[in-house]
Design a protein around this motif. Structure first.
Motif, PDB file in Angstrom:
ATOM      1  N   THR A  96      41.978  28.867  55.812  1.00  0.00           N
ATOM      2  CA  THR A  96      41.275  28.671  57.172  1.00  0.00           C
ATOM      3  C   THR A  96      39.923  28.187  56.787  1.00  0.00           C
ATOM      4  O   THR A  96      39.146  28.285  57.892  1.00  0.00           O
ATOM      5  CB  THR A  96      41.227  29.881  57.590  1.00  0.00           C
ATOM      6  OG1 THR A  96      40.569  31.037  56.520  1.00  0.00           O
ATOM      7  CG2 THR A  96      42.689  30.750  57.852  1.00  0.00           C
ATOM      8  N   ALA A  97      39.570  27.816  55.486  1.00  0.00           N
ATOM      9  CA  ALA A  97      38.200  27.340  55.719  1.00  0.00           C
ATOM     10  C   ALA A  97      38.527  25.964  54.658  1.00  0.00           C
ATOM     11  O   ALA A  97      38.937  26.041  53.455  1.00  0.00           O
ATOM     12  CB  ALA A  97      37.137  28.217  54.458  1.00  0.00           C
ATOM     13  N   PRO A  98      37.847  24.477  55.187  1.00  0.00           N
ATOM     14  CA  PRO A  98      37.990  23.536  54.744  1.00  0.00           C
ATOM     15  C   PRO A  98      37.406  23.477  53.308  1.00  0.00           C
ATOM     16  O   PRO A  98      38.310  22.650  52.438  1.00  0.00           O
ATOM     17  CB  PRO A  98      37.449  22.642  55.734  1.00  0.00           C
ATOM     18  CG  PRO A  98      36.931  23.415  56.947  1.00  0.00           C
ATOM     19  CD  PRO A  98      37.227  24.790  56.493  1.00  0.00           C
ATOM     20  N   GLU A  99      36.554  23.864  52.949  1.00  0.00           N
ATOM     21  CA  GLU A  99      35.988  23.705  51.587  1.00  0.00           C
ATOM     22  C   GLU A  99      36.709  24.629  50.628  1.00  0.00           C
ATOM     23  O   GLU A  99      36.804  24.027  49.429  1.00  0.00           O
ATOM     24  CB  GLU A  99      34.354  24.132  51.622  1.00  0.00           C
ATOM     25  CG  GLU A  99      33.949  25.513  51.868  1.00  0.00           C
ATOM     26  CD  GLU A  99      34.144  26.009  53.391  1.00  0.00           C
ATOM     27  OE1 GLU A  99      34.419  25.072  54.234  1.00  0.00           O
ATOM     28  OE2 GLU A  99      33.848  27.046  53.686  1.00  0.00           O
ATOM     29  N   MET A 100      37.279  25.420  50.988  1.00  0.00           N
ATOM     30  CA  MET A 100      38.115  26.382  50.147  1.00  0.00           C
ATOM     31  C   MET A 100      39.529  25.710  49.863  1.00  0.00           C
ATOM     32  O   MET A 100      39.980  25.429  48.855  1.00  0.00           O
ATOM     33  CB  MET A 100      38.290  27.896  50.577  1.00  0.00           C
ATOM     34  CG  MET A 100      37.138  28.731  50.473  1.00  0.00           C
ATOM     35  SD  MET A 100      37.521  30.423  50.259  1.00  0.00           S
ATOM     36  CE  MET A 100      38.247  30.741  51.977  1.00  0.00           C
ATOM     37  N   ALA A 101      39.987  24.973  51.073  1.00  0.00           N
ATOM     38  CA  ALA A 101      41.298  24.486  50.878  1.00  0.00           C
ATOM     39  C   ALA A 101      41.094  23.332  50.010  1.00  0.00           C
ATOM     40  O   ALA A 101      42.078  22.813  49.044  1.00  0.00           O
ATOM     41  CB  ALA A 101      41.710  24.152  52.222  1.00  0.00           C
TER      42      ALA A 101
END
Lengths: 314, 261
Positions: free
Chosen positions: A151-156
């Motif tokens: 749900t968080a682009p930087e984590m994905a």
């Protein structure tokens, strides 16, 4: 005219997910086909494009208390809790049979931290018979307060990079639909080196028993799957296919060849059949045959010809 | 033990009580291999709603390919099954799960409500193989005589000794069937039980204190019946979840945790 000329030949069903070549575009979705042995008496496994196994974590997981599933209108909710045997027992107990299936084997991985995903990718890269990894990023990041990686682009993106760094296997990242804009997630993952995307995972839902005033699932909330989610999945596949250049595997409520073809037309290169395996164990083979029939009827010699073939405008 | 997906033909459907129906099917593949305590996943219709098959225990099989299921209407899926007519087809997946482990010696079969259904198949197998004799006790209970009588039919002709109890006292003893068990326990080698969870918990506890083997047949919501969906988890005595479809539906009572549910 020679009659033999009119007998339609077998269309070419082969597709490629980046470096991963499939005999046909029909795979099974993680969590709906066990470790394939569960269906060995009912499905000719060597006919499948690929099997995506139940998600594997570093350590075994017991899963959630029951009730874990609840049937909804044309769908079902589940909160299994990622129950699985853990990577060690997966390799020792499940891989021997999987190697005999005669189709592509994709291992779905899940973790609590980026390090978990990296360690799993490292472990599994050394195992013979695994053709690709699928990264389930719908799990909570324990170190970041339980926000789902997906749900968080930087984590994905960080998970994708970490997995890619640890393996030479093709890496498929499975996107969560429980986001404001799935295209943002898809771009972040694609730019981080994913070889392919699979979408969608389940939509978070809930059921309540009015009589007892209690939730239907012990976990209160769970993932909605089945035919009910197909229009949402189809929309997301179409949006993502329009935005990224890496191949897409369409997932969500696929139970018939027509369903699968709709996803291919929307831009998916392959599909995964999920909940349909539960209510119709023969679904995957029927879908493979149905796609071939459709291609013959449409006068197409190859399934590649219809991928992204949605007609827009007048 | 292979599972089959089989399009069975409905030979007949009988209404046994206001909410209970008996379906007689021609399903030679499944009937030929089913063991007592196993079940089938039954497709309730050809549309996508309701979506999932329903797990139904196997009531009786015969050598000529006939298979009987007893269905209690508890929701939309079982309502649809009750409306099926002779000549129609019914898509079955089976035989599934691990059934009763038959062992020779003095036994009791204890059934409550619709849980009586699989016990007839068990009683037939026990009596026909000579593993049980006229000392075989069958203790059956239900809410009322109207519910109980049709399910209890068939055990006496096998030569079992049948005792009945109803909640409303309209047939047999007025009260719980479990009240009848303690008098028999000293003479029993094994108890088989299928019924409501509290009844099975009570029987399991009585058997444990008398050190009599006990097998229970559990019920759970499940999507596949094949060990894939993992929806049918039930807590085991070892603190780990068992899957009713694959590890069961029949368990040794001591394998399960009886206090947490």
């Amino acid at each position: 005219m020679d009659n033999a000329m009119t007998i339609p030949s077998q269309p070419d069903l082969r597709v490629a997910l980046g470096p991963l070549a499939l005999a046909n575009p029909v795979m099974t979705a993680s969590g709906t086909f066990g470790y394939a042995a569960e269906f060995a008496n009912l499905v000719r496994l060597n006919r499948l494009g690929g099997v995506v196994v139940k998600g594997i974590s570093l350590e075994p997981r017991a899963g959630n208390p029951p009730p874990r599933i609840f049937e909804t209108a044309a769908g079902m909710l589940n909160a299994i809790g990622l129950e699985n045997v853990g990577v060690k027992r997966f390799i020792s107990d499940k891989m021997p049979h999987l190697r005999t299936c005669g189709c592509r084997i994709v291992v779905n991985i899940l973790g609590d931290s980026i390090d978990d995903y990296a360690a799993l990718a490292g472990h599994l890269s050394a195992v013979a018979g695994i053709d690709a990894l699928e990264v389930n990023i719908s799990c909570p990041n324990v170190k970041k307060g339980g926000v789902a990686f997906g749900t968080a682009p930087e984590m994905a993106a960080a998970v994708t990079r970490a997995v890619k760094q640890e393996t030479d296997l093709p890496v498929i990242v499975k996107l969560s639909p429980n986001v404001t804009d799935i295209v943002v997630m898809a771009r972040a993952v694609a730019e981080s080196g994913a070889d392919a995307l699979s979408l969608i995972n389940t939509l978070i839902g809930m059921g309540i028993d009015a009589r007892t005033r209690r939730p239907r699932l012990a976990n209160v909330i769970g993932g909605l799957s089945g035919p009910a989610i197909k229009p949402v999945a189809l929309r997301m596949v179409w949006q993502v296919a329009s935005a990224v250049s890496i191949p897409i595997i369409g997932i969500g409520g696929i139970g018939t060849a027509e369903d699968a073809i709709e996803f291919l037309l929307a831009g998916a290169t392959a599909v995964q059949v999920g909940t349909a395996n539960f209510y119709n164990p023969g679904a995957t083979e029927q879908i493979i045959d149905g796609i071939a029939d459709y291609l013959r009827q449409q006068g197409e010699s190859s399934v590649q010809a219809i991928i992204g073939g949605l007609r827009l405008g007048a | 033990m292979p599972e089959h997906q089989e399009k069975s033909i409905v030979l007949s459907i009988e209404r046994l009580s206001p909410s209970v129906y008996r379906l007689t099917l021609h399903a030679p593949l499944i009937a030929g291999e089913a063991r007592p305590g196993q079940f089938a996943m039954v497709a309730c219709g050809s549309t996508l709603d309701p979506l999932l098959r329903r797990p139904i225990s196997i009531h009786q099989c015969s050598g000529d390919g006939r298979l009987q299921l007893v269905v209690k209407v508890v929701g939309r899926g079982t309502q649809l099954l009750s409306e099926i007519r002779a000549g129609q087809t019914l898509d079955l997946l089976g035989p599934l799960g691990r059934g009763f482990r038959l062992s020779p010696g003095p036994v009791a079969l204890i059934g409550g409500g619709i849980g009586i259904a699989p016990l007839l198949f068990l009683a037939q197998s026990l009596m026909q193989t000579g593993q049980a004799d006229a000392s075989c006790r069958v203790l059956l209970g239900a809410q009322s005589g109207e519910d109980l009588a049709p399910l209890a039919a068939g055990f006496e002709t096998l030569g079992c000794h049948v005792e009945l109890a109803t909640d409303d006292g309209s047939l047999g003893r007025h009260g719980l069937i479990t009240d009848l068990l303690p008098a028999h326990l000293p003479n029993l080698g094994k108890v088989y039980v299928c019924g409501p969870h509290p009844m099975m918990a009570a029987v399991a506890a009585l058997c444990a204190s008398a050190q009599v083997d006990c097998e229970v047949s559990l019920e759970a919501h499940m999507a596949c019946g094949l060990g894939a969906c993992l929806g049918c988890a039930a807590p085991g005595a070892d603190g780990r979840y068992k899957h009713v479809c694959k590890h069961g539906p029949v368990f040794k009572a001591e394998e399960m945790a009886w206090t947490t549910r």
